[in-house]
Motif scaffolding. Structure first.
Motif, PDB file in Angstrom:
ATOM      1  N   UNK A  41      28.981 -32.327  -8.674  1.00  0.00           N
ATOM      2  CA  UNK A  41      29.512 -33.342  -8.287  1.00  0.00           C
ATOM      3  C   UNK A  41      28.288 -34.599  -8.020  1.00  0.00           C
ATOM      4  N   UNK A  42      28.559 -35.797  -8.707  1.00  0.00           N
ATOM      5  CA  UNK A  42      27.649 -36.795  -8.516  1.00  0.00           C
ATOM      6  C   UNK A  42      28.289 -38.042  -8.653  1.00  0.00           C
ATOM      7  N   UNK A  43      29.648 -38.116  -8.001  1.00  0.00           N
ATOM      8  CA  UNK A  43      30.382 -39.167  -8.029  1.00  0.00           C
ATOM      9  C   UNK A  43      31.372 -39.303  -7.052  1.00  0.00           C
ATOM     10  N   UNK A 190      24.248 -43.926  -8.611  1.00  0.00           N
ATOM     11  CA  UNK A 190      23.559 -43.349  -7.633  1.00  0.00           C
ATOM     12  C   UNK A 190      24.467 -42.454  -6.801  1.00  0.00           C
ATOM     13  N   UNK A 191      24.137 -41.299  -6.263  1.00  0.00           N
ATOM     14  CA  UNK A 191      25.157 -40.463  -5.577  1.00  0.00           C
ATOM     15  C   UNK A 191      24.235 -39.705  -4.474  1.00  0.00           C
ATOM     16  N   UNK A 192      25.054 -39.591  -3.209  1.00  0.00           N
ATOM     17  CA  UNK A 192      24.307 -38.838  -2.187  1.00  0.00           C
ATOM     18  C   UNK A 192      25.626 -38.342  -1.394  1.00  0.00           C
ATOM     19  N   UNK A 193      25.223 -36.868  -1.104  1.00  0.00           N
ATOM     20  CA  UNK A 193      26.298 -36.279  -0.212  1.00  0.00           C
ATOM     21  C   UNK A 193      25.209 -35.974   1.335  1.00  0.00           C
ATOM     22  N   UNK A 194      24.178 -36.631   1.477  1.00  0.00           N
ATOM     23  CA  UNK A 194      23.480 -36.276   2.788  1.00  0.00           C
ATOM     24  C   UNK A 194      24.045 -36.918   3.990  1.00  0.00           C
ATOM     25  N   UNK A 195      25.061 -37.894   3.647  1.00  0.00           N
ATOM     26  CA  UNK A 195      25.459 -38.634   4.979  1.00  0.00           C
ATOM     27  C   UNK A 195      24.622 -39.613   5.598  1.00  0.00           C
ATOM     28  N   UNK A 201      29.924 -38.662   1.676  1.00  0.00           N
ATOM     29  CA  UNK A 201      29.315 -38.749   0.638  1.00  0.00           C
ATOM     30  C   UNK A 201      29.623 -40.388  -0.033  1.00  0.00           C
ATOM     31  N   UNK A 202      28.441 -40.745  -0.854  1.00  0.00           N
ATOM     32  CA  UNK A 202      28.856 -42.118  -1.541  1.00  0.00           C
ATOM     33  C   UNK A 202      28.065 -42.292  -2.390  1.00  0.00           C
ATOM     34  N   UNK A 203      28.445 -43.223  -3.539  1.00  0.00           N
ATOM     35  CA  UNK A 203      27.896 -43.509  -4.729  1.00  0.00           C
ATOM     36  C   UNK A 203      27.745 -45.156  -4.954  1.00  0.00           C
ATOM     37  N   UNK A 204      26.863 -45.567  -5.686  1.00  0.00           N
ATOM     38  CA  UNK A 204      26.498 -47.035  -6.093  1.00  0.00           C
ATOM     39  C   UNK A 204      26.535 -47.133  -7.638  1.00  0.00           C
ATOM     40  N   UNK A 205      27.508 -47.529  -7.988  1.00  0.00           N
ATOM     41  CA  UNK A 205      27.636 -47.808  -9.444  1.00  0.00           C
ATOM     42  C   UNK A 205      27.273 -49.212  -9.912  1.00  0.00           C
ATOM     43  N   UNK A 206      26.280 -49.236 -11.070  1.00  0.00           N
ATOM     44  CA  UNK A 206      25.774 -50.543 -11.607  1.00  0.00           C
ATOM     45  C   UNK A 206      25.945 -50.314 -13.141  1.00  0.00           C
TER      46      UNK A 206
END
Length: 371
Positions: A41-43, A190-195, A201-206
């Motif tokens: 998972x990266x989204x 950009x994806x993070x599950x680190x909180x 978790x969050x992502x930034x789509x560009x």
């Protein structure tokens, strides 16, 4: 052969999921992808109430009759474009995981989309964006590796614990069969599950350098966007901007950002959004400017009064219907602007108060580059 348009910026990539081996190092799909070192998972998925596919825009009236409902309706599609980019990353990773990439390796395959040879390389400890990652994966178009972009089609940099990563995609080098329509376009997720930002978790789509489209055919075509998506429990918060260089309403002012904040509930399947329409040249941040000064109501009011300074109340009412903030949505789309249609929307109204879009000028000049 797939055809590209503004409404299908992502569909072209699905064919890359199915590889044909060209070397013995590529043995084909295994039965157990749990051995793969690739993340699963990266989204982050966006609730349906905030995302609409292209069919939702059928029947949208011409620019000279665009009102609050249609402006909010376009927002759902622009959010969908970013959501779809994230889903493509998920599908590509699933496709690659089927081949049990369990170690650093190099392999070659023939793309079923364009019939061209692609090289895939997995390395350990790559550096990107000022940090060292656990693993990196790069796919290149073999015949284009001497070109200025190195023939790079996709790069993924990731860590397994906590799960986080960056995915970069250049569609043209994944599939040359589209005749260069997307020659310069670039995606980044950009994806993070680190909180670290207070979300599970969050992502930034560009998205940058989308192809230029004749404004007579698609006056609201998007050339780029940046969107944050964060999930906390059953809530998904979304904020960002999409850039529309040919967008105009009544006056000769041209080039607008859809600058937005939104929040949706997976359980209730409802959403709330607040939207501003700053010119793409605006160099500012914060809710007060982007969502209040450039609110839908203020922008359209100014447009009408500029063209018809003595316009009647009836004309103003026709143009400003459903322009009040915020806008309310369910799974079927836009409901109304202004007051909440039910108590289930109230927690979402509170959530968006702490969100703000990005600087419009920065989004209009967005640049995405490979490592």
């Amino acid at each position: 052969m797939k055809k590209l348009s503004f409404y299908s910026i992502a569909l072209f990539m699905l064919g890359v999921l199915f590889f044909t081996a060209c070397e013995n190092t590529f043995d084909g799909p295994g039965l157990d992808d749990e051995k793969s070192i690739l993340p699963d998972q990266l989204s982050v998925d966006i609730p349906a109430a905030l995302s609409a596919d292209a069919s939702a825009l059928k029947g949208v009236p011409a620019v000279d009759t665009l009102k609050g409902r249609e402006i909010y309706g376009h927002l759902r599609f622009f959010i969908h474009a970013g959501d779809h980019a994230g889903r493509i990353v998920k599908h590509i990773i699933f496709g690659i995981r089927r081949y049990n990439i369990d170690q650093v390796k190099t392999l070659t395959y023939e793309s079923e989309d364009d019939g061209r040879i692609k090289n895939l390389v997995v390395v350990e400890g790559p550096e990107f964006d000022g940090r060292t990652w656990e693993y990196g994966l790069t796919i290149t178009d073999a015949e284009s590796e001497e070109e200025p972009d190195g023939g790079k089609a996709m790069q993924i940099f990731w860590n397994s614990s906590p799960k986080e990563g960056v995915t970069l995609i250049k569609p043209y080098n994944l599939d040359r069969s589209n005749e260069g329509d997307m020659a310069q376009a670039m995606f980044r997720i950009d994806y993070s599950g680190a909180g670290e930002l207070g979300y599970d978790h969050h992502m930034i789509v560009s998205i940058a350098d989308m192809p230029v489209i004749d404004p007579l055919l698609a006056p609201f075509a998007m050339d780029g966007m940046k969107m944050f998506v964060g999930k906390k429990g059953d809530y998904v918060d979304v904020y960002g901007n999409s850039s529309h260089p040919n967008a105009k309403f009544l006056t000769e002012k041209v080039g607008y950002n859809w600058a937005f904040v939104a929040s949706g509930s997976d359980v209730e399947d409802v959403a709330v959004a607040e939207l501003g329409l700053p010119l793409s040249s605006v160099d500012a941040e914060g809710r007060a400017v982007l969502l209040e000064e450039y609110s839908i109501y203020n922008v359209l009011y100014s447009e009408v009064k500029t063209i018809w300074p003595h316009s009647s109340d009836e004309i103003l009412e026709a143009w400003l219907v459903n322009t009040e903030a915020p806008g309310f949505f369910d799974k079927n789309g836009f409901i109304q602007g202004g007051e909440a249609p039910g108590d289930e929307f109230l927690p979402l109204v509170m959530r968006i108060q702490g969100l703000a879009p990005y600087n419009p000028k920065a989004i209009s000049n967005l640049n995405i580059a490979f490592n």
